[in-house]
Design an enzyme around this catalytic site. Sequence first.
Site, PDB file in Angstrom:
ATOM      1  N   HIS A  25      44.220  56.844  93.786  1.00  0.00           N
ATOM      2  CA  HIS A  25      45.276  57.533  94.547  1.00  0.00           C
ATOM      3  C   HIS A  25      46.653  57.163  93.990  1.00  0.00           C
ATOM      4  O   HIS A  25      47.506  58.026  93.787  1.00  0.00           O
ATOM      5  CB  HIS A  25      45.262  57.107  96.025  1.00  0.00           C
ATOM      6  CG  HIS A  25      44.057  57.502  96.817  1.00  0.00           C
ATOM      7  ND1 HIS A  25      43.365  56.626  97.613  1.00  0.00           N
ATOM      8  CD2 HIS A  25      43.438  58.709  96.967  1.00  0.00           C
ATOM      9  CE1 HIS A  25      42.382  57.263  98.233  1.00  0.00           C
ATOM     10  NE2 HIS A  25      42.392  58.526  97.837  1.00  0.00           N
ATOM     11  N   LYS A  49      36.805  61.331 112.617  1.00  0.00           N
ATOM     12  CA  LYS A  49      36.156  60.354 111.743  1.00  0.00           C
ATOM     13  C   LYS A  49      36.262  58.971 112.381  1.00  0.00           C
ATOM     14  O   LYS A  49      37.065  58.763 113.284  1.00  0.00           O
ATOM     15  CB  LYS A  49      36.851  60.332 110.375  1.00  0.00           C
ATOM     16  CG  LYS A  49      36.380  61.431 109.437  1.00  0.00           C
ATOM     17  CD  LYS A  49      36.896  61.141 108.043  1.00  0.00           C
ATOM     18  CE  LYS A  49      36.537  62.244 107.064  1.00  0.00           C
ATOM     19  NZ  LYS A  49      37.126  62.006 105.732  1.00  0.00           N
ATOM     20  N   ARG A  98      38.821  64.386  90.002  1.00  0.00           N
ATOM     21  CA  ARG A  98      38.225  63.295  89.222  1.00  0.00           C
ATOM     22  C   ARG A  98      37.169  63.803  88.256  1.00  0.00           C
ATOM     23  O   ARG A  98      36.985  63.267  87.174  1.00  0.00           O
ATOM     24  CB  ARG A  98      37.569  62.281  90.175  1.00  0.00           C
ATOM     25  CG  ARG A  98      38.549  61.519  91.014  1.00  0.00           C
ATOM     26  CD  ARG A  98      37.857  60.829  92.149  1.00  0.00           C
ATOM     27  NE  ARG A  98      37.262  61.813  93.049  1.00  0.00           N
ATOM     28  CZ  ARG A  98      36.739  61.529  94.226  1.00  0.00           C
ATOM     29  NH1 ARG A  98      36.687  60.286  94.637  1.00  0.00           N
ATOM     30  NH2 ARG A  98      36.244  62.488  94.992  1.00  0.00           N
ATOM     31  N   SER A 136      37.359  56.302  98.301  1.00  0.00           N
ATOM     32  CA  SER A 136      37.556  55.388  99.433  1.00  0.00           C
ATOM     33  C   SER A 136      36.202  55.008 100.032  1.00  0.00           C
ATOM     34  O   SER A 136      35.977  53.856 100.401  1.00  0.00           O
ATOM     35  CB  SER A 136      38.424  56.045 100.504  1.00  0.00           C
ATOM     36  OG  SER A 136      39.715  56.265 100.004  1.00  0.00           O
TER      37      SER A 136
END
Length: 169
Positions: A25, A49, A98, A136
């Site tokens: 990040h 979440k 990515r 993450s």
Amino acid sequence: MTKLSPSVPRIAVYPGSFDPVHNGHVDIIERGCPIFDEVIVAVLNNTSKDPLFSIDERVEMLREVLAGHPRCRVQSFSGLLVDFMREIGARTIVRGLRAVSDFEAEFQMALMNRRLDPRVETVFLTPKEEYSYLSSRLTKEVFLLGGDLEGLVPEAVLERMRERVKRLK
Ligand code: PNS
């Protein structure tokens, strides 16, 4: 297509959950800073979440990590990203790509956001290859199972993760 006059600041938003922020990040943010006048790191306050870190902790960690980046601000948001962007006068979303596997979901989000607000464009930046596998979710899993995250998350975040694990035990 609306053209921005040269005097209108180019504000980009880099949205995410950042639970927690990792070096991939930070790498994307550092690549975005020279391109835009301001990069707003927008941390999603997602009640559905079950995050490791609260919204306030995630914002605080990001502010600490990005303290040396004057063009960068950190804010939380809830609801639709495009509504938050409208509030702060931003038209560009920055997202990291990515690998090809990221593409489909990112493509869908970019098109949906543009459908919701046709003035909004998404630009994709690619992180350093050494961070291309980093997420993450993986950092949390590895850390909770006792793995070494040195060099993969900022030192300040590692410290917080150590404290959090002590409290969970
Ligand atoms: O770090 P993440 O979890 O990949 O980030 C996803 C995020 C926060 C960018 C996305 O879920 C989002 O923008 N949520 C806000 C709600 C919204 O606008 N949904 C429609 C997006 S197409």
